[in-house]
Scaffold this motif. Structure first.
Motif, PDB file in Angstrom:
ATOM      1  N   ARG A 196       0.851  -0.808   0.322  1.00 39.40           N
ATOM      2  CA  ARG A 196      -0.054   0.065   0.164  1.00 39.40           C
ATOM      3  C   ARG A 196       0.621   1.171  -0.695  1.00 39.40           C
ATOM      4  NH1 ARG A 196      -2.216  -3.902   3.436  1.00 39.40           N
ATOM      5  NH2 ARG A 196      -4.045  -4.363   3.208  1.00 39.40           N
ATOM      6  N   PRO A 197       0.003   2.870  -0.396  1.00 42.97           N
ATOM      7  CA  PRO A 197       1.418   3.770  -0.547  1.00 42.97           C
ATOM      8  C   PRO A 197       1.690   4.616   0.882  1.00 42.97           C
ATOM      9  CG  PRO A 197      -1.511   3.458  -1.362  1.00 42.97           C
ATOM     10  CD  PRO A 197      -1.267   2.888  -0.595  1.00 42.97           C
ATOM     11  N   ARG A 198       0.883   3.728   2.078  1.00 41.11           N
ATOM     12  CA  ARG A 198       0.416   4.400   3.402  1.00 41.11           C
ATOM     13  C   ARG A 198       1.433   3.336   4.449  1.00 41.11           C
ATOM     14  NH1 ARG A 198       1.132   9.685   2.804  1.00 41.11           N
ATOM     15  NH2 ARG A 198       1.438  10.356   4.834  1.00 41.11           N
ATOM     16  N   CYS A 199       2.313   3.873   5.540  1.00 39.89           N
ATOM     17  CA  CYS A 199       1.644   2.433   6.590  1.00 39.89           C
ATOM     18  C   CYS A 199       0.462   1.995   7.396  1.00 39.89           C
ATOM     19  CB  CYS A 199       2.568   2.924   7.238  1.00 39.89           C
ATOM     20  SG  CYS A 199       2.730   1.981   9.079  1.00 39.89           S
ATOM     21  N   VAL A 200      -0.158   0.404   7.479  1.00 40.17           N
ATOM     22  CA  VAL A 200      -1.313   0.638   8.325  1.00 40.17           C
ATOM     23  C   VAL A 200      -1.127   1.107   9.485  1.00 40.17           C
ATOM     24  CG1 VAL A 200      -2.059  -1.018   5.955  1.00 40.17           C
ATOM     25  CG2 VAL A 200      -0.836  -1.851   8.213  1.00 40.17           C
ATOM     26  N   GLY A 201       0.332   0.697   9.768  1.00 41.83           N
ATOM     27  CA  GLY A 201       0.163   1.035  11.742  1.00 41.83           C
ATOM     28  C   GLY A 201       0.388   2.645  12.060  1.00 41.83           C
ATOM     29  N   CYS A 202       1.165   3.447  11.651  1.00 45.45           N
ATOM     30  CA  CYS A 202       0.869   4.495  12.018  1.00 45.45           C
ATOM     31  C   CYS A 202       0.993   5.368  10.294  1.00 45.45           C
ATOM     32  CB  CYS A 202       2.629   5.336  12.274  1.00 45.45           C
ATOM     33  SG  CYS A 202       4.109   4.762  10.498  1.00 45.45           S
ATOM     34  N   GLY A 203       0.308   5.872   9.223  1.00 43.69           N
ATOM     35  CA  GLY A 203      -0.006   6.384   8.800  1.00 43.69           C
ATOM     36  C   GLY A 203       1.386   6.855   7.720  1.00 43.69           C
ATOM     37  N   GLY A 204       2.353   6.005   7.893  1.00 44.93           N
ATOM     38  CA  GLY A 204       3.421   6.935   7.916  1.00 44.93           C
ATOM     39  C   GLY A 204       3.657   6.835   5.577  1.00 44.93           C
ATOM     40  N   ALA A 205       4.425   7.369   5.349  1.00 42.55           N
ATOM     41  CA  ALA A 205       4.914   7.232   4.233  1.00 42.55           C
ATOM     42  C   ALA A 205       6.245   6.749   3.629  1.00 42.55           C
ATOM     43  CB  ALA A 205       4.344   8.403   3.270  1.00 42.55           C
ATOM     44  N   GLU A 206       7.016   6.758   4.477  1.00 42.69           N
ATOM     45  CA  GLU A 206       8.629   6.327   4.025  1.00 42.69           C
ATOM     46  C   GLU A 206       8.653   4.593   4.431  1.00 42.69           C
ATOM     47  OE1 GLU A 206      10.699   8.198   3.522  1.00 42.69           O
ATOM     48  OE2 GLU A 206       9.131  10.023   3.583  1.00 42.69           O
ATOM     49  N   LEU A 207       8.150   4.127   3.068  1.00 43.74           N
ATOM     50  CA  LEU A 207       8.084   2.517   3.013  1.00 43.74           C
ATOM     51  C   LEU A 207       8.917   2.333   2.488  1.00 43.74           C
ATOM     52  CD1 LEU A 207       4.355   3.028   1.826  1.00 43.74           C
ATOM     53  CD2 LEU A 207       5.476   2.705   4.583  1.00 43.74           C
ATOM     54  N   GLY A 208       9.977   0.922   2.513  1.00 45.94           N
ATOM     55  CA  GLY A 208      11.230   1.021   1.700  1.00 45.94           C
ATOM     56  C   GLY A 208      10.822  -0.824   1.698  1.00 45.94           C
ATOM     57  N   TRP A 209      11.670  -1.872   0.945  1.00 41.43           N
ATOM     58  CA  TRP A 209      11.116  -3.314   0.805  1.00 41.43           C
ATOM     59  C   TRP A 209      12.760  -4.241   2.023  1.00 41.43           C
ATOM     60  CZ3 TRP A 209       6.946  -6.225  -1.168  1.00 41.43           C
ATOM     61  CH2 TRP A 209       6.618  -4.980  -1.770  1.00 41.43           C
TER      62      TRP A 209
END
Length: 147
Positions: A42-55
């Motif tokens: 997803r484009p945002r974290c389901v835990g905190c709503g953050g947008a800084e995501l990586g694999w």
């Protein structure tokens, strides 16, 4: 190489998953702020709503959560029967992945799986196309037959 439906490996939403697969690793999208694993991507974290995501790479092992045998062929590259398995990835809360096994496979809630990788060859732009495949853990099958 066998005839397979090849994934699109250059899609921005899943590119990291396939990049890790090309390295022989199973990947899950991870929030860099809170560490939550996000699967499906997803484009945002389901835990905190953050947008800084990586694999991030995760263990390539899991256990059957649910399964079914498909008896009706819906696509020429998926001849029936085949078994579809929902797998809980070991060590990852709320991360489940789907596996495809040809034929009617004897699976139960104790069936352990490991990830293997199938190289489908490069796409037309030269990107590696490597597909993670769940298979029954052979060492566990051998142990139960020896008993």
């Amino acid at each position: 190489m066998s005839a397979r439906l090849a994934p699109r490996v250059d899609d921005p939403a899943t590119r990291g998953f396939f990049a890790l697969a090309a390295e022989g690793k199973l990947g899950v999208l991870t929030c860099t702020d809170c560490g939550t694993r996000i699967h499906l991507p997803r484009p945002r974290c389901v835990g905190c709503g953050g947008a800084e995501l990586g694999w991030s790479a995760v263990t390539g092992r899991g256990r059957a959560r649910s399964w079914t045998v498909v008896e009706h062929q819906v696509h020429p590259l998926f001849p029936a029967p085949y078994t579809v398995v929902l797998i809980d990835v070991h060590g990852e809360q709320h991360v489940r992945m789907i596996g495809h096994l040809p034929g009617r496979v004897d699976v139960d809630e104790n069936t352990e799986f490991v990830i293997e990788f199938e190289d489908l060859g490069p796409d037309r732009d030269g990107n590696a196309r490597v597909l993670p495949k769940w298979t029954i853990a052979k060492e566990l099958v051998a142990d139960t037959r020896a008993s």
